[in-house]
Write an enzyme that holds these catalytic residues in place. Structure first.
Site, mmCIF file in Angstrom:
data_model
loop_
_atom_site.group_PDB
_atom_site.id
_atom_site.type_symbol
_atom_site.label_atom_id
_atom_site.label_comp_id
_atom_site.label_asym_id
_atom_site.label_seq_id
_atom_site.Cartn_x
_atom_site.Cartn_y
_atom_site.Cartn_z
ATOM 1 N N THR A 125 -79.837 35.726 -12.774
ATOM 2 C CA THR A 125 -78.167 36.236 -13.267
ATOM 3 C C THR A 125 -77.589 34.886 -13.700
ATOM 4 O OG1 THR A 125 -76.410 36.390 -12.017
ATOM 5 C CG2 THR A 125 -77.737 35.351 -10.661
ATOM 6 N N TYR A 149 -74.856 33.743 -3.538
ATOM 7 C CA TYR A 149 -75.919 34.569 -4.331
ATOM 8 C C TYR A 149 -76.416 33.847 -5.583
ATOM 9 C CZ TYR A 149 -76.761 37.824 -7.880
ATOM 10 O OH TYR A 149 -77.252 38.669 -9.066
#
Length: 344
Positions: A125, A149
């Site tokens: 990501t 995250y």
């Protein structure tokens, strides 16, 4: 195990393949001649999205189950999507993200090594970068995540580099910017429970499934004060995964690529696009910023185009139109199912 379709092509294991991006990648793999075997605990995935190969239900933290599945199917590579992904949840419960995203990946890699698998495509990501210091963001951009995250994904990228260095496992980390849209034939789409992604939330407001859209922050240092993101069609992302897999199977070394269009869209511009495609206005409420959100994230995808020959083909209009078709069909299916359950 649920079987789907004839046994054709080389087998690949797709962890998290019942989820949004994973299921679209399974479709692309099938169309490219591979046989995707989905490994998913169905916590956030959907069995109905598994249409192009068998489903094996299991958790990436369960080594015994992984060993069973790998022995049964003998995949030549793994595409790894299984992860907790919600930024806000990671801030509230960081331990869950490190346990699942990092600990689970260690278990998966060790099972893969024991099974003699030497190639992995990892779903990473742009959240590994944190606040941008250059724009657009290339692969060499400093990685300083703003939330657990993003940090959990960065740790996995660093682990994969060590695994190639010390054990020979080769991998490609694909850093998504904002995956959006749906399969243009309507077979699968974006379904999260609860929904937290901007385009589905806006469309649900249009379709009368929620009272309006909450805009998180209009005081960023951007052209209109709202956060800017790089939206890329999920089917374009899926194509990049197939290309990354072939790169590894042809002997490619461990590397990473940024997947985006290179064009930033602000939240207000996105809402304008949704209104233009749907022809319907909807209420928008401005609320405070979310913790951990960066003001701007836009990809420099030049390297992926150079090495893998990948370039996004679909526009923001295509993204919104395909998502609208999917969410409209989902609404109609739900209404029909509810009607069928009513007593005669």
């Amino acid at each position: 195990m649920t079987e789907a379709g004839p046994v054709v092509g080389p087998v690949v294991l797709v962890t998290g393949g019942a989820g949004y991006v994973g299921s679209h990648v399974c479709l692309a793999l099938h169309e490219a001649g591979f046989r995707p075997v989905v490994y998913d605990n169905l916590t956030n995935g959907h069995a109905a999205f598994v249409q192009w190969g068998p489903l094996e239900v299991g958790d990436i933290r369960d080594r015994e189950r992984l060993d069973q599945v790998l022995a049964a199917h003998k995949p030549l590579a793994i595409l790894h999507f299984a992860a907790l992904i919600e930024v806000g949840e990671s801030v509230l419960h960081p331990g869950r993200f490190y346990d699942n995203n990092v600990g689970g990946t260690i278990t998966l890699i060790e099972a893969a090594r024991a099974a003699g698998i030497g190639a992995m495509v990892f779903s990473s990501t742009c959240a590994t970068f944190g606040a941008p210091v250059q724009m657009p963001m290339g692969e060499d951009h400093p990685q300083q995540p703003l939330n657990p995250y993003g940090r959990s994904k960065l740790i996995v990228e660093q682990m994969l580099a060590d695994y190639e260095r010390y054990s020979g496992l080769r991998s490609v980390s694909l850093r998504y910017f904002n995956a959006a849209g749906a399969d243009e034939q309507g077979r699968i789409g974006e379904r999260h429970e609860p929904e937290t992604h901007a385009i589905p939330l806006a469309l649900q407001a249009v379709l009368g499934q929620r009272s309006g859209f909450k805009l998180f922050g209009d005081d960023y240092d951007t052209r209109d004060g709202t956060a800017i993101r790089d939206y890329v069609h999920v089917s374009d992302l899926a194509d990049a995964h197939v290309r990354a897999l072939r790169y590894l199977l042809e002997g490619g070394v461990t590397t990473s690529f940024n997947l985006g269009t290179g064009n930033g869209t602000s939240v207000r511009e996105l809402l304008t696009a949704v209104e233009a495609v749907t022809g319907k206005p909807f209420p928008v409420e401005v609320v405070g910023r979310r913790q951990g959100d960066a003001p701007m994230l836009v990809a420099n995808g030049t390297r992926c185009e150079t090495v893998l020959g990948w370039k996004p083909q679909r526009s923001l209009h295509d993204i919104v139109a395909s998502a609208l078709a999917w969410h409209t069909a989902e609404r109609d299916r739900a209404a029909s199912a509810s009607k069928d359950r009513l007593p005669a």
